[in-house]
Motif scaffolding. Sequence first.
Motif, PDB file in Angstrom:
ATOM      1  N   ARG A   1       0.808  -1.223   0.000  1.00 13.52           N
ATOM      2  CA  ARG A   1       0.000   0.000   0.000  1.00 13.52           C
ATOM      3  C   ARG A   1       0.843   1.276   0.000  1.00 13.52           C
ATOM      4  N   LYS A   2       2.134   1.157   0.172  1.00 17.41           N
ATOM      5  CA  LYS A   2       2.967   2.362   0.234  1.00 17.41           C
ATOM      6  C   LYS A   2       2.953   3.098  -1.102  1.00 17.41           C
ATOM      7  N   PRO A   3       2.854   4.417  -1.067  1.00 16.93           N
ATOM      8  CA  PRO A   3       2.880   5.196  -2.309  1.00 16.93           C
ATOM      9  C   PRO A   3       4.176   4.937  -3.076  1.00 16.93           C
ATOM     10  N   GLY A   4       4.056   4.780  -4.354  1.00 20.99           N
ATOM     11  CA  GLY A   4       5.236   4.574  -5.166  1.00 20.99           C
ATOM     12  C   GLY A   4       5.644   3.127  -5.343  1.00 20.99           C
TER      13      GLY A   4
ATOM     14  N   PHE B   1      -2.129  -5.068 -11.070  1.00 24.56           N
ATOM     15  CA  PHE B   1      -1.949  -4.650  -9.675  1.00 24.56           C
ATOM     16  C   PHE B   1      -2.871  -3.484  -9.332  1.00 24.56           C
ATOM     17  N   ARG B   2      -3.637  -3.656  -8.269  1.00 20.66           N
ATOM     18  CA  ARG B   2      -4.529  -2.613  -7.756  1.00 20.66           C
ATOM     19  C   ARG B   2      -4.528  -2.680  -6.237  1.00 20.66           C
ATOM     20  N   VAL B   3      -4.474  -1.520  -5.598  1.00 19.14           N
ATOM     21  CA  VAL B   3      -4.537  -1.490  -4.131  1.00 19.14           C
ATOM     22  C   VAL B   3      -5.998  -1.577  -3.718  1.00 19.14           C
ATOM     23  N   PRO B   4      -6.407  -2.657  -3.053  1.00 20.59           N
ATOM     24  CA  PRO B   4      -7.819  -2.802  -2.678  1.00 20.59           C
ATOM     25  C   PRO B   4      -8.161  -1.894  -1.495  1.00 20.59           C
ATOM     26  N   PRO B   5      -9.402  -1.448  -1.396  1.00 26.65           N
ATOM     27  CA  PRO B   5      -9.781  -0.601  -0.258  1.00 26.65           C
ATOM     28  C   PRO B   5      -9.751  -1.406   1.043  1.00 26.65           C
TER      29      PRO B   5
ATOM     30  N   HIS C   1      -1.212  -9.098  -7.532  1.00 26.79           N
ATOM     31  CA  HIS C   1       0.246  -9.040  -7.594  1.00 26.79           C
ATOM     32  C   HIS C   1       0.797 -10.364  -8.129  1.00 26.79           C
ATOM     33  N   PRO C   2       1.688 -10.352  -9.119  1.00 23.54           N
ATOM     34  CA  PRO C   2       2.240 -11.605  -9.660  1.00 23.54           C
ATOM     35  C   PRO C   2       3.179 -12.284  -8.675  1.00 23.54           C
ATOM     36  N   LEU C   3       3.153 -13.627  -8.696  1.00 20.09           N
ATOM     37  CA  LEU C   3       4.038 -14.368  -7.811  1.00 20.09           C
ATOM     38  C   LEU C   3       4.507 -15.650  -8.461  1.00 20.09           C
ATOM     39  N   SER C   4       5.682 -16.089  -8.069  1.00 23.08           N
ATOM     40  CA  SER C   4       6.186 -17.396  -8.471  1.00 23.08           C
ATOM     41  C   SER C   4       6.582 -18.145  -7.211  1.00 23.08           C
ATOM     42  N   ILE C   5       6.377 -19.454  -7.219  1.00 24.71           N
ATOM     43  CA  ILE C   5       6.639 -20.293  -6.051  1.00 24.71           C
ATOM     44  C   ILE C   5       7.614 -21.388  -6.431  1.00 24.71           C
ATOM     45  N   VAL C   6       8.580 -21.644  -5.551  1.00 28.10           N
ATOM     46  CA  VAL C   6       9.457 -22.810  -5.686  1.00 28.10           C
ATOM     47  C   VAL C   6       9.282 -23.657  -4.433  1.00 28.10           C
ATOM     48  N   THR C   7       8.998 -24.932  -4.602  1.00 28.45           N
ATOM     49  CA  THR C   7       8.794 -25.822  -3.458  1.00 28.45           C
ATOM     50  C   THR C   7       9.090 -27.257  -3.849  1.00 28.45           C
ATOM     51  N   LYS C   8       9.343 -28.080  -2.865  1.00 24.82           N
ATOM     52  CA  LYS C   8       9.438 -29.516  -3.096  1.00 24.82           C
ATOM     53  C   LYS C   8       8.399 -30.245  -2.247  1.00 24.82           C
ATOM     54  N   SER C   9       7.311 -29.532  -1.947  1.00 24.71           N
ATOM     55  CA  SER C   9       6.240 -30.092  -1.131  1.00 24.71           C
ATOM     56  C   SER C   9       4.956 -30.222  -1.935  1.00 24.71           C
TER      57      SER C   9
ATOM     58  N   ARG D   1      -0.229 -19.457   3.012  1.00 25.99           N
ATOM     59  CA  ARG D   1      -1.572 -19.268   2.453  1.00 25.99           C
ATOM     60  C   ARG D   1      -2.065 -17.843   2.675  1.00 25.99           C
ATOM     61  N   GLU D   2      -1.795 -17.274   3.840  1.00 29.58           N
ATOM     62  CA  GLU D   2      -2.205 -15.892   4.115  1.00 29.58           C
ATOM     63  C   GLU D   2      -1.497 -14.924   3.167  1.00 29.58           C
ATOM     64  N   ILE D   3      -0.238 -15.179   2.876  1.00 29.29           N
ATOM     65  CA  ILE D   3       0.510 -14.338   1.940  1.00 29.29           C
ATOM     66  C   ILE D   3      -0.110 -14.411   0.548  1.00 29.29           C
ATOM     67  N   LEU D   4      -0.463 -15.618   0.114  1.00 30.00           N
ATOM     68  CA  LEU D   4      -1.096 -15.777  -1.203  1.00 30.00           C
ATOM     69  C   LEU D   4      -2.401 -15.000  -1.279  1.00 30.00           C
ATOM     70  N   GLN D   5      -3.161 -15.008  -0.203  1.00 29.89           N
ATOM     71  CA  GLN D   5      -4.434 -14.290  -0.201  1.00 29.89           C
ATOM     72  C   GLN D   5      -4.221 -12.791  -0.380  1.00 29.89           C
ATOM     73  N   VAL D   6      -3.184 -12.249   0.264  1.00 30.20           N
ATOM     74  CA  VAL D   6      -2.885 -10.817   0.110  1.00 30.20           C
ATOM     75  C   VAL D   6      -2.479 -10.517  -1.327  1.00 30.20           C
ATOM     76  N   LEU D   7      -1.572 -11.310  -1.878  1.00 30.40           N
ATOM     77  CA  LEU D   7      -1.118 -11.088  -3.251  1.00 30.40           C
ATOM     78  C   LEU D   7      -2.272 -11.195  -4.240  1.00 30.40           C
ATOM     79  N   SER D   8      -3.183 -12.114  -3.991  1.00 33.16           N
ATOM     80  CA  SER D   8      -4.347 -12.263  -4.862  1.00 33.16           C
ATOM     81  C   SER D   8      -5.237 -11.034  -4.808  1.00 33.16           C
ATOM     82  N   GLU D   9      -5.448 -10.510  -3.602  1.00 32.90           N
ATOM     83  CA  GLU D   9      -6.301  -9.333  -3.448  1.00 32.90           C
ATOM     84  C   GLU D   9      -5.719  -8.112  -4.166  1.00 32.90           C
ATOM     85  N   PHE D  10      -4.400  -8.015  -4.209  1.00 34.80           N
ATOM     86  CA  PHE D  10      -3.745  -6.879  -4.861  1.00 34.80           C
ATOM     87  C   PHE D  10      -3.524  -7.114  -6.354  1.00 34.80           C
TER      88      PHE D  10
END
Length: 373
Positions: A135-138, A360-364, A175-183, A164-173
């Motif tokens: 949410r920070k300007p810029g 990318f959009r800052v949700p209210p 915001h693109p993400l990439s994941i690396v895991t062996k799980s 999972r909580e992080i993914l929810q935030v990125l989805s709401e904004f």
Amino acid sequence: MPDAADPEILFRTPLKGRGAVTNQTGRFERERRERVIGAWPGDNPFQGSAGDWDKEARPKTEVSVDASRTVIARNQSPDVPFDRSINPYRGCEHGCIYCFARPTHAYLGYSPGLDFETRLLAKPDAAGLLDAALRKPGYRPEVMALGTNTDPYQPIEKERGITREILQVLSEFGHPLSIVTKSALVTRDIDILAPMAARGLASVAISITTLDRDLARIMEPRAATPSRRLDAVHALRSEGVPVHMLAAPIIPAINDGEIEALVEASAEAGARGMGHILLRLPLEIKELFLEWLEEHFPDRAERVYSLIRQTRDGALYRAEWGERMRGTGPYAALIHRRFEVAKKRLGLASKFPPLRTDRFRVPPRKGDQLSLL
């Protein structure tokens, strides 16, 4: 044949379910600490009942709270395709002996050895800190990488749910993400990842080192089995999530004989592409890996040392940009060539698909007054 009850033998026996053989002191400590079995009463940690030894020799996983007030890590490395990342946890219970994140535990006063896989730190405030940062300007969005240091889906994520909580935030904004895991736990979040992927916002890379379940248990004691990782690729791809495989690391004379089989299995599971990384041994990992190798593969340890040096200009590791991931010399070139030939034959790409940043959009926030425009 050595007596299995001999204290020295017990002390050197690798712990079941753990990767590191010892708990070497980190490089920032003033004193180097080693456990010594002495002759005085009380000096021998293995004296007493079998239950006492079992408690001493099998350290349980401890999880503490990481009170960091920032969550996005920045980097300028030319070797990686992202400039920002999030790691929900410090330390990793998977126990991969070769993990390049092990030396970071020394900054906390812990050992990069057994401490790295048994003394973990979780970031329960990560989602809130991320929301505030976005949410920070810029702020300008670029791909956010998860799993670049430690696995975001290691076993404690099942109950903590921080990733999972992080993914929810990125989805709401948006915001693109990439994941690396062996799980295989990543499939739990298909309900978030699939809609994001449909908008061009998400991709996943599944790391795999071997198709041999027994070898995987030695290399990655608490990670998902190879078959479960391949099943995860199929499940994600079936829901429209682009998936790549990452063969990391390739260890000469340990798993390099499986290169073609790994590529074929990845293609059959539905991966779009595949990458690979040659074994890296920076800082404390060098000693930890060598003692692990001598414990598990004493018959070929010298050959492994020799081949590693052949890919690092005579050293066990070189950290130069552009070389540290792939190595140099004929043997490293042969590994790379084998991957490229197999991928071309099976139609696998080498690069990840580009993700969108224009959504990318800052949700209210709750209670914010909505704009009329």
